[in-house]
Scaffold this active site. Structure first.
Site, PDB file in Angstrom:
ATOM      1  N   GLY A  82       0.823  -1.215   0.000  1.00  0.00           N
ATOM      2  CA  GLY A  82       0.000   0.000   0.000  1.00  0.00           C
ATOM      3  C   GLY A  82       0.851   1.256   0.000  1.00  0.00           C
ATOM      4  N   GLY A  91      -1.020   1.724  12.549  1.00  0.00           N
ATOM      5  CA  GLY A  91      -1.249   3.040  11.946  1.00  0.00           C
ATOM      6  C   GLY A  91      -2.591   3.104  11.234  1.00  0.00           C
ATOM      7  CB  THR A  92      -4.835   0.420   9.955  1.00  0.00           C
ATOM      8  OG1 THR A  92      -3.705  -0.259   9.425  1.00  0.00           O
ATOM      9  CG2 THR A  92      -6.002   0.333   8.986  1.00  0.00           C
ATOM     10  N   PRO A 145      -3.599   6.987  15.351  1.00  0.00           N
ATOM     11  CG  PRO A 145      -5.599   7.885  16.148  1.00  0.00           C
ATOM     12  CD  PRO A 145      -4.258   7.398  16.591  1.00  0.00           C
ATOM     13  CG  PHE A 198       2.664   6.868  13.277  1.00  0.00           C
ATOM     14  CD1 PHE A 198       3.031   6.406  14.535  1.00  0.00           C
ATOM     15  CD2 PHE A 198       1.945   6.022  12.450  1.00  0.00           C
ATOM     16  CE1 PHE A 198       2.690   5.119  14.952  1.00  0.00           C
ATOM     17  CE2 PHE A 198       1.607   4.739  12.855  1.00  0.00           C
ATOM     18  CZ  PHE A 198       1.979   4.284  14.110  1.00  0.00           C
ATOM     19  CG  HIS A 209      -7.237  13.334   4.815  1.00  0.00           C
ATOM     20  ND1 HIS A 209      -7.963  13.852   5.851  1.00  0.00           N
ATOM     21  CD2 HIS A 209      -6.050  12.918   5.336  1.00  0.00           C
ATOM     22  CE1 HIS A 209      -7.250  13.768   6.970  1.00  0.00           C
ATOM     23  NE2 HIS A 209      -6.094  13.203   6.684  1.00  0.00           N
ATOM     24  CE  LYS A 233      -8.307   9.768   6.487  1.00  0.00           C
ATOM     25  NZ  LYS A 233      -7.520   8.628   6.953  1.00  0.00           N
ATOM     26  N   GLY A 268      -9.352   9.435  11.447  1.00  0.00           N
ATOM     27  CA  GLY A 268      -9.067   8.998  12.817  1.00  0.00           C
ATOM     28  C   GLY A 268      -8.460  10.133  13.628  1.00  0.00           C
ATOM     29  CB  THR A 269      -6.030  12.804  12.725  1.00  0.00           C
ATOM     30  OG1 THR A 269      -5.077  11.844  12.297  1.00  0.00           O
ATOM     31  CG2 THR A 269      -5.331  13.961  13.402  1.00  0.00           C
TER      32      THR A 269
END
Ligand code: NAP
Length: 245
Positions: A12, A78-79, A105, A107, A134, A138, A144-145
């Site tokens: 990915g 991270g997903t 969510p 990094f 985004h 996505k 998530g953030t």
């Protein structure tokens, strides 16, 4: 001694960036990159890694995380897209096994600071809305953030000024964004965008905007690699890296 890592979702967009960047980290050893055709459990039994980094999909991440923990390996997830009750379940199984893990969510260190500054500002402002933008590929919305930011703000929020309530007839109007912890989140998906979030606070007579832009996927690498090192010292699951930096 190096930290041995399996990367799940290696084909990915994030997976490819991680695979390129990790070679510059002498203490992090990438044992293998897996994707959806691989049997995660079988590969974990074969490689015995210290950590699995997961950048897959919101639909598969919960099962992946359970498999990783069940095999006694530390998840660095991270997903995005994990539900609050799923995170709670993962916290419980990590605790039962005294196993370290991290779900993040976002990094990006700059994004973490944006969340922290928003949490700080929350107790001084009666009103707040989040706008996130985004790239169109996505797979989840709102991000998530944005949801994590809303949760941090909600825990620290000033009471709404009773004399200036939002018109009640607008409460369930989709144009007002999706409510998370009673905070409206507006999600834009645009070609040309990568990842931007603005948190806009309002008080009578003033506005404060806290904004972060990630310009490409390398923005997440320092925070991700920091997590790979920190998770080795943990014996429980941590949600959000704001507690670690
Ligand atoms: P992507 O390009 O769609 O990559 C996902 C990869 O995972 C694809 O190669 C996909 O294969 C593979 N996959 C699907 N199911 C799998 C499974 N069960 N096991 C192993 N691999 C599987 O997505 P992305 O842009 O890299 O983003 C991945 C996730 O990370 C998203 O949730 C995104 O929101 C999140 N993200 C987080 C951060 C952060 O800082 N935490 C930053 C950016 C993105 P197929 O395409 O063949 O199905």
């Amino acid at each position: 001694m190096s930290i041995n890592i399996i990367l799940n979702g290696a084909h990915g967009k994030m997976g490819k960036t991680v695979a390129q960047a990790i070679v510059n980290e002498p203490d992090l050893q990438l044992l293998a990159g897996l994707d959806h055709q691989d049997d995660l459990k079988k590969e974990l039994k074969k490689y015995h890694p210290d950590i699995v980094i997961d950048f897959t999909t919101p639909q598969t991440v919960f099962d992946n995380a359970n498999t990783i923990i069940e095999c006694g390996v530390r998840p660095v997830i991270g997903t995005t897209g994990l539900l609050a009750e799923q995170i709670k379940k993962l916290e419980i199984v990590c605790k039962q096994k005294s196993l370290g893990g991290i779900i993040a969510p976002n990094f990006s260190i700059g994004a973490i600071l944006m969340m922290r500054f928003s949490e700080m500002a929350a107790c001084y402002f009666s009103d707040v809305e989040i706008v996130e933008m985004h790239h169109p590929q996505k797979r989840d919305a709102p991000s998530g953030t944005a949801q994590k930011t809303a949760e941090l703000i909600a825990n620290n929020k000033k009471q709404k000024n009773a004399s200036a309530p939002i018109d009640a007839t607008l409460k369930n109007n989709m144009a007002r964004g999706k409510s998370h912890c009673d905070i409206p989140i507006h999600a834009m998906r645009l070609s040309g965008a990568f990842a931007r979030q603005s948190v806009v606070f309002g008080n009578s007579g003033e506005l404060l905007t806290i904004q972060h832009d990630a310009l490409d996927r390398n923005a997440m690498m320092p925070g991700l690699f920091l997590c790979c090192r920190k998770v080795m010292q943990l014996n429980h699951l941590v949600y959000g890296i704001e507690k670690l930096i």
